[in-house]
Design a protein around this motif. Sequence first.
Motif, PDB file in Angstrom:
ATOM      1  N   ASP A   1       1.030  -1.298  -0.101  1.00 16.20           N
ATOM      2  CA  ASP A   1       0.002  -0.128  -0.156  1.00 16.20           C
ATOM      3  C   ASP A   1       0.990   1.240   0.012  1.00 16.20           C
ATOM      4  N   ALA A   2       2.189   1.217   0.763  1.00 14.14           N
ATOM      5  CA  ALA A   2       2.839   2.599   0.968  1.00 14.14           C
ATOM      6  C   ALA A   2       3.337   2.802  -0.262  1.00 14.14           C
ATOM      7  N   TYR A   3       4.031   1.655  -1.174  1.00 15.52           N
ATOM      8  CA  TYR A   3       4.326   1.803  -2.462  1.00 15.52           C
ATOM      9  C   TYR A   3       3.607   2.371  -3.449  1.00 15.52           C
ATOM     10  N   MET A   4       2.432   1.624  -3.457  1.00 18.42           N
ATOM     11  CA  MET A   4       1.602   2.276  -4.576  1.00 18.42           C
ATOM     12  C   MET A   4       0.906   3.521  -4.375  1.00 18.42           C
ATOM     13  N   GLU A   5       0.764   3.712  -3.141  1.00 19.22           N
ATOM     14  CA  GLU A   5       0.279   5.091  -2.987  1.00 19.22           C
ATOM     15  C   GLU A   5       1.239   6.164  -3.326  1.00 19.22           C
ATOM     16  N   GLN A   6       2.339   5.972  -2.902  1.00 11.69           N
ATOM     17  CA  GLN A   6       3.443   6.912  -3.432  1.00 11.69           C
ATOM     18  C   GLN A   6       3.440   7.062  -4.897  1.00 11.69           C
ATOM     19  N   ALA A   7       3.501   5.649  -5.499  1.00 14.63           N
ATOM     20  CA  ALA A   7       3.450   5.791  -6.978  1.00 14.63           C
ATOM     21  C   ALA A   7       2.331   6.535  -7.632  1.00 14.63           C
ATOM     22  N   LEU A   8       1.188   6.481  -6.825  1.00  6.74           N
ATOM     23  CA  LEU A   8      -0.143   6.975  -7.657  1.00  6.74           C
ATOM     24  C   LEU A   8      -0.025   8.466  -7.462  1.00  6.74           C
ATOM     25  N   GLU A   9       0.620   8.963  -6.286  1.00  7.13           N
ATOM     26  CA  GLU A   9       1.032  10.522  -6.202  1.00  7.13           C
ATOM     27  C   GLU A   9       2.070  11.238  -7.168  1.00  7.13           C
ATOM     28  N   ASP A  10       3.035  10.179  -7.309  1.00  6.70           N
ATOM     29  CA  ASP A  10       4.085  10.632  -8.098  1.00  6.70           C
ATOM     30  C   ASP A  10       3.850  10.649  -9.557  1.00  6.70           C
ATOM     31  N   SER A  11       3.069   9.693  -9.993  1.00  8.58           N
ATOM     32  CA  SER A  11       2.982   9.645 -11.500  1.00  8.58           C
ATOM     33  C   SER A  11       1.794  10.101 -12.053  1.00  8.58           C
ATOM     34  N   GLY A  12       0.780  10.386 -10.957  1.00  5.79           N
ATOM     35  CA  GLY A  12      -0.414  11.241 -11.366  1.00  5.79           C
ATOM     36  C   GLY A  12      -1.620  10.333 -12.054  1.00  5.79           C
ATOM     37  N   LEU A  13      -1.262   9.006 -12.045  1.00  3.90           N
ATOM     38  CA  LEU A  13      -2.116   8.308 -12.640  1.00  3.90           C
ATOM     39  C   LEU A  13      -3.500   8.295 -12.213  1.00  3.90           C
ATOM     40  N   PRO A  14      -4.592   7.947 -12.897  1.00  2.00           N
ATOM     41  CA  PRO A  14      -5.991   8.240 -12.378  1.00  2.00           C
ATOM     42  C   PRO A  14      -6.234   6.938 -11.654  1.00  2.00           C
ATOM     43  N   GLY A  15      -6.207   6.003 -11.786  1.00  2.00           N
ATOM     44  CA  GLY A  15      -6.298   4.705 -10.870  1.00  2.00           C
ATOM     45  C   GLY A  15      -5.320   3.539 -11.254  1.00  2.00           C
ATOM     46  N   ILE A  16      -5.168   2.673  -9.993  1.00  2.00           N
ATOM     47  CA  ILE A  16      -4.252   1.526 -10.074  1.00  2.00           C
ATOM     48  C   ILE A  16      -4.705   0.511  -9.463  1.00  2.00           C
ATOM     49  N   SER A  17      -4.676  -0.734  -9.870  1.00  2.00           N
ATOM     50  CA  SER A  17      -4.933  -1.658  -8.842  1.00  2.00           C
ATOM     51  C   SER A  17      -3.733  -2.814  -8.905  1.00  2.00           C
ATOM     52  N   VAL A  18      -3.748  -3.705  -8.121  1.00  2.00           N
ATOM     53  CA  VAL A  18      -2.384  -4.502  -7.851  1.00  2.00           C
ATOM     54  C   VAL A  18      -2.723  -5.942  -7.114  1.00  2.00           C
ATOM     55  N   ALA A  19      -2.215  -6.975  -7.536  1.00  2.00           N
ATOM     56  CA  ALA A  19      -2.206  -8.197  -6.851  1.00  2.00           C
ATOM     57  C   ALA A  19      -0.952  -8.636  -6.605  1.00  2.00           C
TER      58      ALA A  19
ATOM     59  N   TYR B   1      -6.065   1.735  -5.947  1.00  2.00           N
ATOM     60  CA  TYR B   1      -5.924   3.123  -5.308  1.00  2.00           C
ATOM     61  C   TYR B   1      -6.282   4.137  -6.590  1.00  2.00           C
ATOM     62  N   GLY B   2      -6.868   5.298  -6.215  1.00  2.00           N
ATOM     63  CA  GLY B   2      -7.158   6.241  -6.844  1.00  2.00           C
ATOM     64  C   GLY B   2      -8.516   6.282  -7.272  1.00  2.00           C
ATOM     65  N   HIS B   3      -8.917   6.216  -8.564  1.00  2.00           N
ATOM     66  CA  HIS B   3     -10.261   6.394  -8.917  1.00  2.00           C
ATOM     67  C   HIS B   3     -10.725   6.114 -10.374  1.00  2.00           C
ATOM     68  N   ASP B   4     -11.966   5.657 -10.913  1.00  2.00           N
ATOM     69  CA  ASP B   4     -12.222   5.392 -12.180  1.00  2.00           C
ATOM     70  C   ASP B   4     -12.824   6.547 -12.902  1.00  2.00           C
ATOM     71  N   SER B   5     -13.094   6.447 -14.127  1.00  2.00           N
ATOM     72  CA  SER B   5     -13.473   7.722 -15.074  1.00  2.00           C
ATOM     73  C   SER B   5     -14.943   8.035 -14.661  1.00  2.00           C
ATOM     74  N   GLU B   6     -15.579   7.244 -13.776  1.00  2.00           N
ATOM     75  CA  GLU B   6     -16.992   7.869 -13.161  1.00  2.00           C
ATOM     76  C   GLU B   6     -16.607   8.382 -11.663  1.00  2.00           C
ATOM     77  N   GLY B   7     -15.432   8.654 -11.423  1.00  2.00           N
ATOM     78  CA  GLY B   7     -15.284   9.083 -10.048  1.00  2.00           C
ATOM     79  C   GLY B   7     -15.482   8.238  -8.818  1.00  2.00           C
ATOM     80  N   GLU B   8     -15.597   6.898  -9.112  1.00  2.00           N
ATOM     81  CA  GLU B   8     -15.572   5.782  -7.965  1.00  2.00           C
ATOM     82  C   GLU B   8     -14.056   5.455  -7.890  1.00  2.00           C
ATOM     83  N   PRO B   9     -13.971   4.976  -6.431  1.00  2.00           N
ATOM     84  CA  PRO B   9     -12.836   4.680  -6.009  1.00  2.00           C
ATOM     85  C   PRO B   9     -12.233   3.311  -6.621  1.00  2.00           C
ATOM     86  N   VAL B  10     -11.010   3.102  -7.051  1.00  2.00           N
ATOM     87  CA  VAL B  10     -10.585   1.941  -7.605  1.00  2.00           C
ATOM     88  C   VAL B  10     -10.371   0.880  -6.473  1.00  2.00           C
ATOM     89  N   THR B  11     -10.790  -0.295  -6.197  1.00  2.00           N
ATOM     90  CA  THR B  11     -10.640  -1.170  -5.377  1.00  2.00           C
ATOM     91  C   THR B  11     -10.030  -2.519  -5.902  1.00  2.00           C
TER      92      THR B  11
END
Length: 482
Positions: free
Chosen positions: A41-59, A72-82
């Motif tokens: 979570d810490a790595y991906m949240e930092q990556a989301l902030e640095d890159s500015g990507l709208p949404g990322i998911s990871v396994a 992390y982030g959101h989809d094109s409809e403004g919903e949180p990415v889970t």
Amino acid sequence: MTTRFTAAAAAVGIAASTAFAAPAAAAPAPGAARLTPAAVDAYMEQALEDSGLPGISVAVVRDGRVVHAAGYGHDSEGEPVTEDTPMRIASLSKSFTAMAVMALVEDGAIDLDGSVTGQLPGFTPGDPRADRITVRDLLNQTSGLSDTEIDVEGLRGASSLEDYVSRLDGVRLASDPGTRMEYCNINYDLAARLVETASGKRFGEYVREAVFEPLGMEHSGLSDAEVPVADGHNSLYGLWIPRAERFDFNDDSGAGGVISTAADMGRWLTAHTGGPAPVGGESLQAMYAPSEADDYGMGWSPEDAPGGAELMVHSGNLFTYNAAQGIDPETGYGFAVMSNGAPIADETYTLMLGLSALSRGERPEGPGTTRKTIDAVLAAVGASALGLGAAGAVRSRRWAARRTGRPAWRTALRILPLLVPAALFAGYPGAVSLLSHGREVTWDQMFWFALPLTLTLAAAALGGLVTAAARLLRLRAAARRP
């Protein structure tokens, strides 16, 4: 083709990432570290902030068990990415297609080393060498089929896999089967159609029954009708624009049609890291094994990652989505990263390698501000080009007055450099095609993930043309004066 045009990625994405991205700086630790959900979570949240990507998911998985799945982030409809947000996984689909084929090989319904033309009704190439194409060749991308010999745009309107294959009538090969690896999505769409004829079921239906259901992948499918998915995004100088995906061939595409979630991709990766799998161990090893012509296996390819890790990987690029997956046979870890944004430089692959580094106790490098830097540079260049064009037009009267009466050839030497950006822009798709070994590129494709670069080149061309036109008109007017 189903995936985002790889040629353009070679021309802009790879070039951009080479220019701005730094490799992982590894600080090896003995043995494989435990990669905790908190660390992911810490790595991906930092990556989301640095890159500015709208949404990322990871396994992340290890030894056949899901360690963590999240969004992390959101989809094109403004919903949180889970972890349950559907994502298009593009060419990661090829590994699913390969597994579906291998399931039918194990059932005796497909002969892996038998001729494709002998097993696939309706596939009638116009090249005598085509009878030597085996099913293994399709999966290894060594069939000899090539985008350079096929009207890829003509395949876009196919209504089904059967229709798609019929549009390949008379196709020629670019090389002898089995002798050269050439990445071509058509190989995997042919394999998908072969699954249909061998199983008697629609490709998506068979994949669901033979692959998704055994692994508990309840939220994955091969069409929007099965798994509704939000639009992805393209970047316009830092602003993410929601856009419906540009499809070459969508439903049931074996090359890039799978829609999945982080939770389901975790279940998928457990099959490749020691957990129960829909096919046996020999089939899995066949999927990872290189061909005689290249290291590429069957929807998997070896990768020497930073820090010395030897991974089996595959990336996937559509016009509005990106994805990457990897497994580390040494540590038992597996990773999948998906994004609902497609910038010039794909960052999901960088993030997958970063997770691999973390799993080995090394310090990863994330995407950083690569995308933001590229967009800022392109925006500045484009704005400067337009500004110089406007300034050139305003000053054209004075320019013409100084050159009235001079030899025409000297004036031409002054004008010609202004036309270079327009000439480069006119040859833009062709240049991208050349850089990607002749794969077909259209103007339409250049206005998707490469949108910032395309608009910047257009601005440079426009600026030069405006200045050149203004100067020529002023010269003509001056010459007509008594």
